[in-house]
Structure formats: C-alpha cells, structure tokens
Write a protein that holds these residues in place. Sequence first.
Motif, PDB file in Angstrom:
ATOM      1  N   ASP A  20       0.841  -1.201   0.000  1.00 45.10           N
ATOM      2  CA  ASP A  20       0.000   0.000   0.000  1.00 45.10           C
ATOM      3  C   ASP A  20       0.875   1.250   0.000  1.00 45.10           C
ATOM      4  N   SER A  71      -0.702   4.174  -1.082  1.00 46.61           N
ATOM      5  CA  SER A  71      -1.756   5.145  -1.390  1.00 46.61           C
ATOM      6  C   SER A  71      -1.646   6.454  -0.614  1.00 46.61           C
ATOM      7  N   ILE A  87      -3.027   1.686  -4.581  1.00 43.60           N
ATOM      8  CA  ILE A  87      -2.717   3.082  -4.861  1.00 43.60           C
ATOM      9  C   ILE A  87      -3.984   3.929  -4.749  1.00 43.60           C
ATOM     10  N   SER A  88      -3.801   5.245  -4.696  1.00 42.87           N
ATOM     11  CA  SER A  88      -4.938   6.171  -4.630  1.00 42.87           C
ATOM     12  C   SER A  88      -5.397   6.519  -6.041  1.00 42.87           C
ATOM     13  N   GLN A 142      -2.934   8.762  -7.763  1.00 45.65           N
ATOM     14  CA  GLN A 142      -1.747   8.011  -8.174  1.00 45.65           C
ATOM     15  C   GLN A 142      -2.024   7.198  -9.432  1.00 45.65           C
TER      16      GLN A 142
END
Length: 211
Positions: free
Chosen positions: A172, A174, A193-194, A197
């Motif tokens: 992670d 994110s 990821i976010s 991203q």
Amino acid sequence: MKIDNPKIPEDLTEKRFTDIFYEEDTEFEMCMVTDSEFADERLERMRLYKTVIRNCNLKNTDFSRIDLTDVCFENCDLSNANLGNASMNRVEFLNCKLLGCNLTDSYIGNTRFRESILNMVAFGNSKLEKVIFDDAALESVDLFDCKLKKVEFLSCNLNGANFEETPLKGIDISSSHFDSLTVSIENLKGCIISTSQAIQFASLFGLKIKQ
C-alpha cells in the motif's frame, strides 16, 4: 498492520560507543549508548541486543554484517554508513538520518522507520518482512530486486524511488506521494494506490486520459 516492537528492559547499562573496542566480543547487550561520536570507524559483524542508541553520530562507519535484535535508534545520524548484509529483528529508527546508507543484501524484519530520512538508501537484493516506513523521506531510494512482505509506506516521500524487479502486490503506497517512480507495469500488479496516483501512473506509462 501490527509488528513486533523492540523488547528492551528498563534497567540498561550506560556505555559509550567506543567502549565496544574493549569488549571481549564486538557486542552490546542491555545497554544505553548516548551522545557518542563514532564516525568514520570500521566495525564488522557487530551485535546489538536489547539496546538503545540515542543522539549518536555514526556517519560513514562500516557496520557490515551487523546483527540487531531488540534495538532502538533515536536521533542518530547514520548517513553513508555501510550496513550491508545486516540482520534486523524488532528494530526501530526514530527521527534518524540514514542518507545514502547501504542496506543491500539484508534481512529486515519487524522494523519501523519513523520520521526518518532515508533518501538514496540502497536496499537492493534485501528481504523486508513486517516493515513500516512511517512519515519517512525515501527520495531516490533503491529497492531493486527486493522481496517485500507485509511492508507499509505511510505518508512517505517516494519521489524517484526505484522498484525495478520488485513485485508490489499487496503493498500500500496510497498515502505516500511522488512525481516519478521506476517500476514496471508487471510488478505494479496488485499494488494499492490512490485515485490520483492511478492518474500519475497512467501518464508515466504514456497513457492519455481524456476528461
């Protein structure tokens, strides 16, 4: 993610880092080392066990093959130190500087790097298991061909990080930020990821996003 914290007793013997040269074995056990200067030294195969290292200057020192178990580093400078082939378990680095440090070919388990600077650290060919990077600076860090298992990057600066040949499945990132990363699409599979991203990665891989 929960990791095992260092198990350090309260009753510690005070030492200076240079005292290691007078020990029968190159090891400190149940010690408190504070305000020591130990830069530009060479001390291979050192062992630290149930020990706190606080406010020490350890820059440019060769600690290759160091063995750390139940150790806490606080406010220490390990810039450009050589910790290649290290073995770490239940270790914490708090507000430390590890700029340009060598940690290649190492095993790092149950370790937390909190509010520390790890820019340009070389982790190549290492195994990281149950490791938390918490509010850490990791600019241009080299994680080439590493095995990452239960590793978290919490609010880190990952700009310019190299993850080549390192699978990121289940990792992670994110909450961290970057402008660029070196990573292949294949090794990015399963990485958490976010949304922002995802857009960054799309542009990094040459995709054009139409609103």
